[in-house]
Design a protein around this motif. Structure first.
Motif, PDB file in Angstrom:
ATOM      1  N   SER A  14       2.084   7.148   4.854  1.00 19.36           N
ATOM      2  CA  SER A  14       2.089   7.376   3.408  1.00 19.36           C
ATOM      3  C   SER A  14       3.511   7.403   2.850  1.00 19.36           C
ATOM      4  N   LYS A  15       3.632   6.928   1.620  1.00 22.28           N
ATOM      5  CA  LYS A  15       4.897   7.028   0.885  1.00 22.28           C
ATOM      6  C   LYS A  15       5.028   8.404   0.246  1.00 22.28           C
ATOM      7  N   TYR A  16       3.923   9.156   0.214  1.00 14.10           N
ATOM      8  CA  TYR A  16       3.914  10.489  -0.360  1.00 14.10           C
ATOM      9  C   TYR A  16       3.691  11.510   0.753  1.00 14.10           C
ATOM     10  N   PRO A  17       4.114  12.753   0.539  1.00 15.74           N
ATOM     11  CA  PRO A  17       3.983  13.767   1.591  1.00 15.74           C
ATOM     12  C   PRO A  17       2.533  13.965   2.052  1.00 15.74           C
ATOM     13  N   LEU A  18       2.389  14.225   3.338  1.00 21.72           N
ATOM     14  CA  LEU A  18       1.095  14.515   3.942  1.00 21.72           C
ATOM     15  C   LEU A  18       1.073  15.965   4.416  1.00 21.72           C
ATOM     16  N   THR A  19      -0.002  16.661   4.115  1.00 27.89           N
ATOM     17  CA  THR A  19      -0.163  18.034   4.594  1.00 27.89           C
ATOM     18  C   THR A  19      -1.573  18.200   5.137  1.00 27.89           C
TER      19      THR A  19
ATOM     20  N   ALA B 147       0.825  -1.199   0.000  1.00 29.30           N
ATOM     21  CA  ALA B 147       0.000   0.000   0.000  1.00 29.30           C
ATOM     22  C   ALA B 147       0.866   1.259   0.000  1.00 29.30           C
ATOM     23  N   ASP B 148       0.475   2.228  -0.819  1.00 30.67           N
ATOM     24  CA  ASP B 148       1.134   3.531  -0.819  1.00 30.67           C
ATOM     25  C   ASP B 148       0.641   4.380   0.348  1.00 30.67           C
ATOM     26  N   VAL B 149      -0.613   4.154   0.721  1.00 30.02           N
ATOM     27  CA  VAL B 149      -1.225   4.873   1.830  1.00 30.02           C
ATOM     28  C   VAL B 149      -1.896   3.854   2.737  1.00 30.02           C
ATOM     29  N   LEU B 150      -1.591   3.924   4.031  1.00 34.58           N
ATOM     30  CA  LEU B 150      -2.097   2.950   4.993  1.00 34.58           C
ATOM     31  C   LEU B 150      -2.765   3.676   6.156  1.00 34.58           C
ATOM     32  N   ALA B 151      -3.998   3.288   6.457  1.00 34.41           N
ATOM     33  CA  ALA B 151      -4.729   3.854   7.586  1.00 34.41           C
ATOM     34  C   ALA B 151      -4.858   2.806   8.682  1.00 34.41           C
ATOM     35  N   LEU B 152      -4.596   3.198   9.904  1.00 35.68           N
ATOM     36  CA  LEU B 152      -4.755   2.318  11.050  1.00 35.68           C
ATOM     37  C   LEU B 152      -5.725   2.948  12.031  1.00 35.68           C
ATOM     38  N   THR B 153      -6.626   2.131  12.566  1.00 35.68           N
ATOM     39  CA  THR B 153      -7.581   2.610  13.564  1.00 35.68           C
ATOM     40  C   THR B 153      -7.466   1.772  14.829  1.00 35.68           C
ATOM     41  N   GLU B 154      -8.077   2.284  15.906  1.00 38.15           N
ATOM     42  CA  GLU B 154      -8.034   1.688  17.237  1.00 38.15           C
ATOM     43  C   GLU B 154      -6.589   1.562  17.733  1.00 38.15           C
ATOM     44  N   LEU B 155      -5.843   2.655  17.533  1.00 30.72           N
ATOM     45  CA  LEU B 155      -4.459   2.701  17.999  1.00 30.72           C
ATOM     46  C   LEU B 155      -4.416   2.990  19.500  1.00 30.72           C
ATOM     47  N   LYS B 156      -3.793   2.133  20.244  1.00 31.00           N
ATOM     48  CA  LYS B 156      -3.580   2.350  21.671  1.00 31.00           C
ATOM     49  C   LYS B 156      -2.376   3.267  21.838  1.00 31.00           C
TER      50      LYS B 156
END
Length: 342
Positions: free
Chosen positions: A189-194, A152-161
């Motif tokens: 992300s592999k690409y910049p986040l703003t 994945a180029d962009v990965l979302a994670l939820t329920e992070l402790k």
């Protein structure tokens, strides 16, 4: 003394007649069975009821224990009733029940038959994934490594402790140069986040966020959300009011998003069939529904029965959608490949 006119076996003579005669006899028995249309009325009525529930599920009331939403969450599983009723109709020798059951099968096929096949395409220039990692996950490092292998180029994670966030950051640092965490949700992300910021979904703490992903093909607004959990209680039915209110708030944020290209990733604690999520699903397109391989059920991981983890898009083209291997979470990760046009 030899019999000059004896017919040999297999020659099509008299010995081949019993099977034909037996079949004709059985068909004649069925034609002469006056009860074939009267038997199995209860089975036929049950089949018709299941058909009506599938056709008019949106009309089921939510006032009593959110019955409509509960039914819509597991709606595809009503298809399991068809083979059970079919066998019962054969045992009962009921033509009425068989016709009603064939109608039920046709309704289910019309609604869900398209989800059974693989609709994926070979295109796509951006791969995204999302995973509810489970706050009680005993192996955050292994979970992070597993989902990173998805490509994945962009990965979302939820329920992070909170205490586990550094472990995820360390495990994913080699694959993703950029990341942002807001409350219990995060984006790698592999690409910049703003422009990363929390999204208020009326819960009192942060379980949703929004960031701009600067892809080579243009800016994409990435939303990550973990809507409140739902419960099935004997005394209260399907308790989902808080989830529903949060879905409405998330829908308002999506409607106000100025970027044309939008991807929503996360655990919505509901399926796209659930009318309570309509403020969200009416604006976006499910990658699984458009280009998925099978139903893509993601929860519970031990025996997935519903797709409550979602990847929904607007302004980009879904090309493929699939589930990823099980991790230490009670959810399966899911991924999708989309085309972002410059």
């Amino acid at each position: 003394m030899a019999q000059a006119y004896m017919t040999e076996k297999g020659s099509g003579g008299p010995e081949s007649e019993p099977s034909r005669t037996g079949l004709r006899r059985r068909l004649a028995d069925l034609r002469g069975d006056r009860g074939i249309w009267r038997r199995g009325i209860v089975l036929a009525a049950l089949a018709v009821l299941v058909s009506l529930v599938m056709i008019f599920h949106a009309s089921l009331p939510n006032d009593i224990g959110n019955l409509g939403s509960l039914t819509e969450t597991f709606l595809p599983w009503l298809g399991l009733i068809v083979p059970v009723l079919f066998v019962a109709a054969l045992v009962r020798r009921s033509a009425t029940a068989l016709i009603a059951i064939l109608l039920t099968a046709a309704v289910w096929t019309n609604l869900f038959g398209g989800l059974v096949s693989d609709k994926s395409d070979g295109g796509g220039n951006l791969t995204v994934a999302t995973h509810n990692v489970d706050a009680d996950n005993a192996d955050p490092t292994g979970t992070a490594a597993s989902v990173a292998k998805s490509g994945a180029d962009v990965l979302a994670l939820t329920e992070l402790k909170g205490s586990a966030v550094p472990l995820y950051e360390k495990a994913l640092a080699g694959t993703y140069q950029y990341h942002s965490v807001e409350g219990t949700v995060g984006l790698w992300s592999k690409y910049p986040l703003t422009s990363s910021r929390p999204v208020d979904i009326k819960m009192g703490w942060t379980r949703a966020m929004r960031a701009t992903v600067k892809t080579p093909y243009g800016d994409v607004a990435a939303f990550v959300a973990h809507l409140p959990s739902v419960r099935v209680k004997l005394n209260a039915g399907f308790t989902a009011n808080q989830r529903d209110n949060s879905a409405d708030a998330l829908g308002a944020s999506l409607a106000a998003e100025p970027l044309r290209k939008v991807i929503l990733l996360g655990d919505l604690n509901g399926t796209v069939n659930d009318r309570a999520l309509s403020e969200v699903t009416s604006q976006l397109r499910s990658t699984q529904g458009a280009s998925g391989d099978g139903f893509g059920f993601s929860w519970p991981a031990q025996f997935p029965m519903a797709r409550i983890d979602q990847i929904l898009v607007r302004g980009v083209t879904p090309e493929a959608s699939w589930t990823l291997p099980r991790t230490g979470s009670d959810h399966l990760p899911i991924a999708a490949r989309v085309t972002v046009k410059p």
